[in-house]
Every structure is written in structure tokens, then in C-alpha cells.
Design a protein around this motif. Sequence first.
Motif, short mmCIF file in Angstrom:
data_model
loop_
_atom_site.label_atom_id
_atom_site.label_comp_id
_atom_site.label_asym_id
_atom_site.label_seq_id
_atom_site.Cartn_x
_atom_site.Cartn_y
_atom_site.Cartn_z
N LEU A 63 6.53 -5.35 88.54
CA LEU A 63 6.48 -5.30 90.00
C LEU A 63 7.29 -6.47 90.55
O LEU A 63 6.88 -7.62 90.44
N THR A 64 8.44 -6.15 91.13
CA THR A 64 9.36 -7.19 91.59
C THR A 64 9.47 -7.20 93.10
O THR A 64 9.11 -6.24 93.78
N SER A 65 10.01 -8.28 93.60
CA SER A 65 10.33 -8.39 95.02
C SER A 65 11.72 -7.86 95.31
O SER A 65 11.96 -7.23 96.34
N ALA A 66 12.66 -8.11 94.39
CA ALA A 66 14.06 -7.77 94.67
C ALA A 66 14.81 -7.28 93.45
O ALA A 66 16.02 -7.41 93.37
N GLY A 67 14.10 -6.70 92.47
CA GLY A 67 14.79 -6.17 91.30
C GLY A 67 14.88 -7.18 90.17
O GLY A 67 14.14 -8.17 90.12
N ILE A 68 15.80 -6.95 89.25
CA ILE A 68 15.94 -7.78 88.05
C ILE A 68 16.92 -8.90 88.38
O ILE A 68 18.12 -8.83 88.06
N LEU A 71 10.65 -2.23 93.26
CA LEU A 71 11.38 -3.20 94.07
C LEU A 71 10.73 -3.22 95.44
O LEU A 71 10.75 -2.21 96.15
N SER A 72 10.08 -4.32 95.80
CA SER A 72 9.46 -4.47 97.12
C SER A 72 8.46 -3.33 97.37
O SER A 72 7.41 -3.28 96.74
N ALA A 73 8.76 -2.39 98.27
CA ALA A 73 7.84 -1.29 98.54
C ALA A 73 7.54 -0.48 97.29
O ALA A 73 6.45 0.09 97.15
N GLY A 74 8.49 -0.41 96.37
CA GLY A 74 8.27 0.28 95.11
C GLY A 74 7.23 -0.40 94.24
O GLY A 74 6.67 0.22 93.33
N SER A 75 6.98 -1.67 94.48
CA SER A 75 5.89 -2.39 93.83
C SER A 75 4.61 -2.29 94.66
O SER A 75 3.52 -2.04 94.13
N MET A 76 4.74 -2.48 95.97
CA MET A 76 3.59 -2.51 96.86
C MET A 76 2.82 -1.20 96.87
O MET A 76 1.61 -1.18 97.08
N VAL A 77 3.50 -0.08 96.63
CA VAL A 77 2.85 1.22 96.69
C VAL A 77 1.73 1.35 95.65
O VAL A 77 0.80 2.14 95.84
N LEU A 78 1.77 0.58 94.59
CA LEU A 78 0.76 0.65 93.54
C LEU A 78 -0.46 -0.21 93.84
O LEU A 78 -1.43 -0.20 93.08
N THR A 79 -0.44 -0.96 94.93
CA THR A 79 -1.53 -1.86 95.28
C THR A 79 -2.55 -1.16 96.18
O THR A 79 -2.29 -0.07 96.69
#
Length: 219
Positions: A5-10, A130-138
Motif C-alpha cells: 500500500l503506497t502513497s505514490a507508487g514504487i 497507489l493513494s486511493a488504490g491503497s485507501m480503498v482497502l481500509t
Amino acid sequence: MRLLLTSAGITNGSIHEALVDLLGKPIAASSALCIPTALYGNPMSGPASAWRFITGHTPLPMCGLGWESLGVLELTALPSIGGQRWVPWVRDADVILVAGGDAAYLCHWMRHSGLADLLPSLPDTVWVGLSAGSMVLTPRIGAEFVAWQSAPDDRTLGVVDFSIFPHLGLEPDNTMADAERWAAEIAGPAYAIDDQTAITVTDGVVEVVSEGQWRRFPS
């Protein structure tokens, strides 16, 4: 699933190494699917945003890392084609790369498409958000991160038991003071992470990978 789960990718070597460790093999030997859907829910995204994400023409490294193969999984199309077509695509992928944008919009389409229900049956698949792509799992993202006007509230999928405040340190709306106010509203375990930080989750074990700044807010 194994989660990165990243903020801005790799964005740095430490996060890159964490990705390879989760994959268990080189990126060049791994098959990827990318999901651009969240971009369409963000009013700041234009018509070229999905193209830039898919083709790697972006400073946020995800799709342009040198995958053995790369396909596009557009969630808004899935209900019209049926799971018998798209579910095998997901099961065959080593990694799913999920763009940023609006997490509430992404959450809606993950549920409506059936992808959210499929996730528990993918123990060996790596999810890179990436950002929302991480947040959606929370469990929650906070009202200030909801831009999609049809969202009923700020609740998301709750695959993990903590929330994420991304892009820590970006002015003017992502200062540590902003993160502290957000965490007080969330009222649960949470992390504020900058663009040089990621969180891995493997078999329930949570680890922070960072070459930057982050903070954990207990419940």
C-alpha cells in the motif's frame, strides 16, 4: 492477498525491494493487471490520466516497471461481460496495480463488479495500491478524501484494520497538522505516509517500508 500500500507508487529502492519480495520472483517474470478506475471518480483527473497511468507516462512508477505482461482491468466494464470472462484474468495475474483517484468511487465499482468478493480467494496475488488504490482497502478514508458526490459516506472495504492518510508533507492540505485532525475524525488505527513510504501486509503482519516520513496513529 499480499498487499503493498503506497502513497505514490514504487518511488525508491526500499519499496521496489519490498515489491519483489512480495512477488517472490523478478518483476520481468511477473504478469500484471492494472486498474485505472479510481481516476474517473476524481474531478482533478482529465481524459489523459488513465492513458498516462496505463502506459507509464507518469512520475508515479507502477505500470512502467518492466512487467512480463500488462493488461487493463476496467471495473466499470466488468458487470456487462460476466465473471466467466474476467475472473480467470484476475486469477492468472501475479500482481494487480491500482491507480489513485477517488477511493469511494473505486470502492463502489469493486463491490458492483464483484472484484471485492473475489479478493479473499487470491492468497498469492499481490495488490499494489497507489493513494486511493491503497485507501480503498481500509475501513474509512475520512470525509475530506471523498470527492465522488454519489458516495453515501467515507466507508471503504475494510480489508485491513487501519486507515491511510497519503502524500504526507504535500502543501497545502497534507501537513502533519492536517493528518492529526484527520486521524482524530477517523478514531481508529491509522498511518500518515509520505510519497517515499509504503505499508506491506502479509498474513496479517503489517510493516512500514520507508525512506521518508510517516507516523502511526493508535486507536
